[in-house]
Design an enzyme around this catalytic site. Structure first.
Site, mmCIF file in Angstrom:
data_model
loop_
_atom_site.group_PDB
_atom_site.id
_atom_site.type_symbol
_atom_site.label_atom_id
_atom_site.label_comp_id
_atom_site.label_asym_id
_atom_site.label_seq_id
_atom_site.Cartn_x
_atom_site.Cartn_y
_atom_site.Cartn_z
ATOM 1 N N ASP A 37 -6.390 0.717 0.344
ATOM 2 C CA ASP A 37 -6.638 0.929 1.770
ATOM 3 C C ASP A 37 -8.064 0.452 2.095
ATOM 4 O O ASP A 37 -8.767 -0.072 1.230
ATOM 5 C CB ASP A 37 -6.428 2.397 2.151
ATOM 6 N N LYS B 9 0.838 -1.208 0.000
ATOM 7 C CA LYS B 9 0.000 0.000 0.000
ATOM 8 C C LYS B 9 0.872 1.257 0.000
ATOM 9 O O LYS B 9 0.679 2.164 -0.799
ATOM 10 C CB LYS B 9 -0.917 -0.021 1.232
#
Ligand code: SF4
Length: 224
Positions: free
Chosen positions: A139, A121
């Site tokens: 996310d 991420k």
């Protein structure tokens, strides 16, 4: 409607809705975003933006932060939560930048992934926001919304969602689209309350809308 078609519509609608959506972490240098991203785990971006002011005032560069003791970093970043592990990762990360990357943040995914505390991420966020390269940042908002809208089918694992999205999102759109999903997830397609479908610009293409609409009608009927 294929997932690709659904994604194309969602991309355009959210562009209109949130034309300026971008990263909500403040930064003016790549290494600072790297630090802030680590601190943002289980903490709000607003709080991180406040805390890093003290951190960067005391340690204004990679060299300075790499030379700091993890305990001294922890003393500043503790209000972000998980202070010990975050301080340890930041220290190791800055030392690796100093010792192995000439003090610069690498501009490729594989090297970013070598940095302590950096996962897919964060590496994607840096690739997209700092280097303007294709990126998909999965996310919690991205995962929730993509499942609800129907861009993925019941996939919760971040890497699997990322891989599914790479197949249906044009690479150059990925980074901005993910930022817009965060804005939409905070304002409309919320996690902790029933999503505000009636004012959602995606309701005519959203797979979850009929179910939420039914729920809302049942709640309204009970109140009568
Ligand atoms: S219609 Fe409802 S569930 Fe679908 S994206 Fe919009 S707010 Fe979320």
């Amino acid at each position: 409607m294929t997932k690709k078609e659904r994604a194309a519509i969602a991309i355009e609608r959210l562009k209109k809705e949130y034309p300026d959506a971008g990263c909500t972490l403040d930064y003016n240098e790549a290494w600072k975003l790297l630090v802030s991203v680590r601190l943002a785990a289980q903490c709000t971006d607003e709080r991180v933006n406040v805390i890093v002011k003290d951190l960067f005032a005391k340690y204004p560069g990679v060299e300075a932060l790499a030379a700091a003791e993890p305990e001294d970093i922890e003393a500043i970043v503790r209000p972000c939560g998980l202070g010990k592990s975050k301080a340890r990762d930041i220290s190791k990360c800055m030392r690796m930048l100093r010792d192995e990357f000439g003090g610069r943040v690498p501009d490729n995914f594989d090297d970013l992934m070598k940095l302590p505390g950096v996962g897919r991420k964060s590496a994607n966020l840096i690739m997209g926001d700092v280097f303007g390269k294709p990126a998909i940042v999965t996310d919690t908002h991205c995962i929730r919304l993509c499942n609800r809208i129907g861009l993925v089918d019941d996939i919760k694992e971040p890497k699997k969602v990322e891989m599914a999205l790479w197949k249906i999102i044009p690479p150059e759109e990925g980074s901005d689209f993910c930022h817009r999903l965060v804005f939409h997830g905070r304002d409309v397609c919320t996690a902790r309350t029933t999503p505000h479908c009636e004012r959602c610009c995606l309701k005519d293409i959203c797979k979850a809308y009929p179910e939420y609409k039914k729920q809302a009608e049942e709640i309204a009927a009970k109140k009568k």
